[in-house]
Design a protein around this motif. Structure first.
Motif, PDB file in Angstrom:
ATOM      1  N   ASN A 112      -8.534 -33.805  35.038  1.00  0.00           N
ATOM      2  CA  ASN A 112      -7.924 -32.719  35.802  1.00  0.00           C
ATOM      3  C   ASN A 112      -8.678 -31.409  35.601  1.00  0.00           C
ATOM      4  O   ASN A 112      -9.079 -31.070  34.484  1.00  0.00           O
ATOM      5  N   ARG A 113      -8.844 -30.678  36.684  1.00  0.00           N
ATOM      6  CA  ARG A 113      -9.331 -29.303  36.585  1.00  0.00           C
ATOM      7  C   ARG A 113      -8.150 -28.449  36.110  1.00  0.00           C
ATOM      8  O   ARG A 113      -7.074 -28.477  36.719  1.00  0.00           O
ATOM      9  N   SER A 124       6.066 -26.676  30.352  1.00  0.00           N
ATOM     10  CA  SER A 124       6.556 -26.970  31.700  1.00  0.00           C
ATOM     11  C   SER A 124       5.504 -26.733  32.780  1.00  0.00           C
ATOM     12  O   SER A 124       5.822 -26.660  33.969  1.00  0.00           O
ATOM     13  N   VAL A 125       4.230 -26.620  32.371  1.00  0.00           N
ATOM     14  CA  VAL A 125       3.102 -26.670  33.311  1.00  0.00           C
ATOM     15  C   VAL A 125       2.472 -28.047  33.151  1.00  0.00           C
ATOM     16  O   VAL A 125       1.944 -28.374  32.091  1.00  0.00           O
ATOM     17  N   ARG A 126       2.544 -28.857  34.187  1.00  0.00           N
ATOM     18  CA  ARG A 126       2.163 -30.261  34.071  1.00  0.00           C
ATOM     19  C   ARG A 126       1.045 -30.627  35.049  1.00  0.00           C
ATOM     20  O   ARG A 126       0.858 -29.983  36.092  1.00  0.00           O
ATOM     21  N   TYR A 127       0.353 -31.719  34.704  1.00  0.00           N
ATOM     22  CA  TYR A 127      -0.687 -32.310  35.547  1.00  0.00           C
ATOM     23  C   TYR A 127      -0.301 -33.760  35.814  1.00  0.00           C
ATOM     24  O   TYR A 127       0.588 -34.314  35.152  1.00  0.00           O
ATOM     25  N   LEU A 128      -0.982 -34.384  36.772  1.00  0.00           N
ATOM     26  CA  LEU A 128      -0.605 -35.747  37.151  1.00  0.00           C
ATOM     27  C   LEU A 128      -1.853 -36.552  37.489  1.00  0.00           C
ATOM     28  O   LEU A 128      -2.350 -36.516  38.609  1.00  0.00           O
ATOM     29  N   ARG A 129      -2.358 -37.253  36.469  1.00  0.00           N
ATOM     30  CA  ARG A 129      -3.492 -38.149  36.694  1.00  0.00           C
ATOM     31  C   ARG A 129      -3.353 -39.431  35.897  1.00  0.00           C
ATOM     32  O   ARG A 129      -3.738 -40.499  36.357  1.00  0.00           O
ATOM     33  N   THR A 130      -2.799 -39.339  34.680  1.00  0.00           N
ATOM     34  CA  THR A 130      -2.702 -40.500  33.806  1.00  0.00           C
ATOM     35  C   THR A 130      -1.275 -41.045  33.773  1.00  0.00           C
ATOM     36  O   THR A 130      -0.321 -40.376  34.188  1.00  0.00           O
ATOM     37  N   VAL A 148       7.157 -25.513  41.475  1.00  0.00           N
ATOM     38  CA  VAL A 148       6.047 -24.974  42.256  1.00  0.00           C
ATOM     39  C   VAL A 148       4.859 -25.914  42.062  1.00  0.00           C
ATOM     40  O   VAL A 148       4.448 -26.186  40.931  1.00  0.00           O
ATOM     41  N   VAL A 149       4.343 -26.429  43.166  1.00  0.00           N
ATOM     42  CA  VAL A 149       3.162 -27.287  43.148  1.00  0.00           C
ATOM     43  C   VAL A 149       1.966 -26.423  43.517  1.00  0.00           C
ATOM     44  O   VAL A 149       1.958 -25.793  44.586  1.00  0.00           O
ATOM     45  N   ILE A 150       0.977 -26.380  42.650  1.00  0.00           N
ATOM     46  CA  ILE A 150      -0.229 -25.596  42.922  1.00  0.00           C
ATOM     47  C   ILE A 150      -1.296 -26.547  43.437  1.00  0.00           C
ATOM     48  O   ILE A 150      -1.796 -27.404  42.704  1.00  0.00           O
ATOM     49  N   GLY A 151      -1.616 -26.414  44.719  1.00  0.00           N
ATOM     50  CA  GLY A 151      -2.612 -27.280  45.350  1.00  0.00           C
ATOM     51  C   GLY A 151      -1.979 -28.196  46.367  1.00  0.00           C
ATOM     52  O   GLY A 151      -1.070 -28.967  46.046  1.00  0.00           O
ATOM     53  N   ALA A 152      -2.451 -28.124  47.613  1.00  0.00           N
ATOM     54  CA  ALA A 152      -1.924 -28.965  48.690  1.00  0.00           C
ATOM     55  C   ALA A 152      -2.937 -30.022  49.084  1.00  0.00           C
ATOM     56  O   ALA A 152      -3.198 -30.259  50.265  1.00  0.00           O
ATOM     57  N   GLY A 153      -3.519 -30.674  48.072  1.00  0.00           N
ATOM     58  CA  GLY A 153      -4.339 -31.853  48.306  1.00  0.00           C
ATOM     59  C   GLY A 153      -3.459 -33.084  48.285  1.00  0.00           C
ATOM     60  O   GLY A 153      -2.219 -32.999  48.344  1.00  0.00           O
ATOM     61  N   VAL A 236       3.607 -27.946  38.688  1.00  0.00           N
ATOM     62  CA  VAL A 236       2.741 -29.127  38.713  1.00  0.00           C
ATOM     63  C   VAL A 236       1.435 -28.723  39.384  1.00  0.00           C
ATOM     64  O   VAL A 236       1.434 -28.190  40.492  1.00  0.00           O
ATOM     65  N   VAL A 237       0.339 -28.979  38.693  1.00  0.00           N
ATOM     66  CA  VAL A 237      -0.971 -28.499  39.125  1.00  0.00           C
ATOM     67  C   VAL A 237      -1.793 -29.650  39.694  1.00  0.00           C
ATOM     68  O   VAL A 237      -1.962 -30.682  39.041  1.00  0.00           O
ATOM     69  N   GLY A 238      -2.310 -29.459  40.891  1.00  0.00           N
ATOM     70  CA  GLY A 238      -3.203 -30.435  41.508  1.00  0.00           C
ATOM     71  C   GLY A 238      -4.343 -29.710  42.196  1.00  0.00           C
ATOM     72  O   GLY A 238      -4.355 -29.581  43.423  1.00  0.00           O
ATOM     73  N   VAL A 239      -5.278 -29.188  41.411  1.00  0.00           N
ATOM     74  CA  VAL A 239      -6.365 -28.375  41.968  1.00  0.00           C
ATOM     75  C   VAL A 239      -7.718 -29.061  41.813  1.00  0.00           C
ATOM     76  O   VAL A 239      -8.749 -28.418  41.694  1.00  0.00           O
ATOM     77  N   GLY A 240      -7.692 -30.396  41.818  1.00  0.00           N
ATOM     78  CA  GLY A 240      -8.936 -31.139  41.783  1.00  0.00           C
ATOM     79  C   GLY A 240      -9.282 -31.654  40.401  1.00  0.00           C
ATOM     80  O   GLY A 240      -8.539 -31.462  39.432  1.00  0.00           O
ATOM     81  N   VAL A 241     -10.427 -32.317  40.329  1.00  0.00           N
ATOM     82  CA  VAL A 241     -10.865 -32.948  39.086  1.00  0.00           C
ATOM     83  C   VAL A 241     -12.327 -32.601  38.810  1.00  0.00           C
ATOM     84  O   VAL A 241     -13.050 -32.136  39.691  1.00  0.00           O
ATOM     85  N   LEU A 242     -12.725 -32.862  37.567  1.00  0.00           N
ATOM     86  CA  LEU A 242     -14.121 -32.702  37.144  1.00  0.00           C
ATOM     87  C   LEU A 242     -14.620 -34.048  36.636  1.00  0.00           C
ATOM     88  O   LEU A 242     -13.932 -34.701  35.839  1.00  0.00           O
TER      89      LEU A 242
END
Length: 410
Positions: A112-113, A124-130, A148-153, A236-242
């Motif tokens: 996750n980026r 309470s700031v979360r990511y979603l990949r694993t 609040v979802v950050i990123g509309a991918g 929930v953060v979804g702003v891409g990956v590295l």
């Protein structure tokens, strides 16, 4: 054909598929699959959809049970690769152990980026990949919460639809002027934005989150670049990956926006390949170099390498395809539409069942389909064979797509 043990670093879709395919091709030497997650190799797509909704336990995501790896003599190693000694052909592990290889395959994936704004490290700031991230979110979310979802991918919108269905109050914040802007046409963006909005999700475009507000321990809201504030209990953060290229780079392999490999998925070291999300590969089909993040890309890369390592070397020529389930809608995409100059809509946009045929200089380069699986499958067969139909044919609802396959596909 390779001799000696094959070591695969990374046990996602690509790593699992390579180990399984090697055995299917009759490879009889040792296979070590290095897995740095505390689970058997598992499927990622359900993590933001069905699994997050509460469907099944972790076992429902596993590619195969533990017995499969024992039966196939695949040594599943729960550890993390920390360095590569190319001269000695050894991989050092975090535990202090090391593995000898005849051929090494890097399937290190992506991560996750991360947000770099105040309070981004709160619980309470979360990511979603694993799987662990999905399980944690599944246990955390509850009806009535404000998220609040950050990123509309894809990931952001898939989570938003799941959260809304579970009774959460959802705001999506996206810097781009439309949802999924980097991945799909304006026609597809407009459809999904209207569907999510009609479901009660609030979408804020052309703005970004500048800070996360808290009461000292938990999130209370976010501030936006236009001066507005949105209350929230969860981010929930979804702003891409590295891509995870560090292991390769430290071993002296060439990296850029991925681990650089040729059309056979080989690095400049003839004993090391790379595949999946981490690989920047030379594409015969499209020209130039590509790095793609998809299940299709990962599994087809693995099959290509398995064939090469067992004596059937061919350049990788996979046709990309993707999908995203958002609420009741299934989006399916085939081909790469970068640089398209014309679109043709086939089907019924009002009824939410249509496809966008994308053209570049009148050559079909991709199809994006909403609830039109037949169009998607047509595109996969036609484009795989380098076929095309004219924009006029695509626009004609009476035009027989199956008939076009007969004349385009041998």
């Amino acid at each position: 054909m390779t001799t000696g043990p094959v070591v695969i670093v990374g046990a996602g879709h690509a790593g699992y598929q390579l180990a399984a395919s090697l055995r299917q091709h009759g490879f009889s030497e040792a296979i070590a699959l290095v897995n740095d997650e505390g689970h058997l190799p598992y499927q990622r797509p359900p993590l933001s959809k069905a699994y997050l909704k509460g469907a099944g336990g972790p076992d429902s995501l596993m590619f195969r049970p533990e017995k499969f790896y024992a039966d196939q003599k695949i040594d599943l190693i729960s550890d993390r690769a920390v360095s590569i000694d190319r001269a000695a052909r050894k991989v050092a592990l975090a535990s202090g152990a090391s593995l000898d290889y005849g051929h090494l395959v890097l399937a290190t994936g992506a991560r996750n980026r991360l947000l770099d704004i105040p309070n981004a490290n709160l619980d309470s700031v979360r990511y979603l990949r694993t799987l662990d991230e999905s399980q944690s979110l599944r246990d955390y979310i509850a009806a009535g919460q404000r998220v609040v979802v950050i990123g509309a991918g894809f990931i952001g919108l898939e989570f938003a639809a799941t959260a809304q269905a579970k009774g959460l109050e959802v705001d999506v914040v996206e810097l781009a002027p439309r949802v999924m802007a980097r991945a799909v046409t304006a026609e597809i963006s407009e459809h999904f934005q209207s569907r999510h909005t009609a479901a009660g999700i609030r979408i804020h475009l052309g703005v970004q989150v500048t800070s996360i507000e808290s009461d000292g321990s938990k999130v209370t809201g976010v501030s936006l670049s236009d001066g507005r504030h949105i209350k929230a209990d969860l981010i929930v953060v979804g702003v891409g990956v590295l891509p995870n290229v560090e292991l390769a780079a430290e071993a002296g392999l060439k990296v850029a926006a991925g681990i650089i490999v040729d059309e056979h998925l080989l690095t400049e070291d003839p004993n090391i390949s790379a595949m999946g999300d981490c690989a920047l590969y030379a594409s015969r089909r499209f020209g130039g170099s590509l790095r793609l993040e998809s299940v299709q890309n990962a599994t087809d890369h693995a099959r290509c390498i398995a064939a090469r390592l067992t004596g059937d070397a061919k350049p990788y020529d996979g046709l990309p395809w993707f999908w995203s389930d958002q609420g009741p809608d299934k989006l399916q995409m085939v081909g790469l539409t970068t640089g398209y100059d014309q679109v043709v809509v086939r089907g019924d946009r009002a009824q939410g069942a249509f496809s966008v045929f994308c053209y570049k200089e009148r050559q079909l380069v991709g199809i994006e389909s909403v609830n039109r699986a037949g169009d998607h499958m047509f595109g996969r067969r036609l484009l795989a064979a380098h076929g095309s139909i004219t924009p006029e044919q695509a626009a004609d609802a009476r035009f027989d797509l199956k008939g076009a396959l007969t004349s385009n596909v041998a």
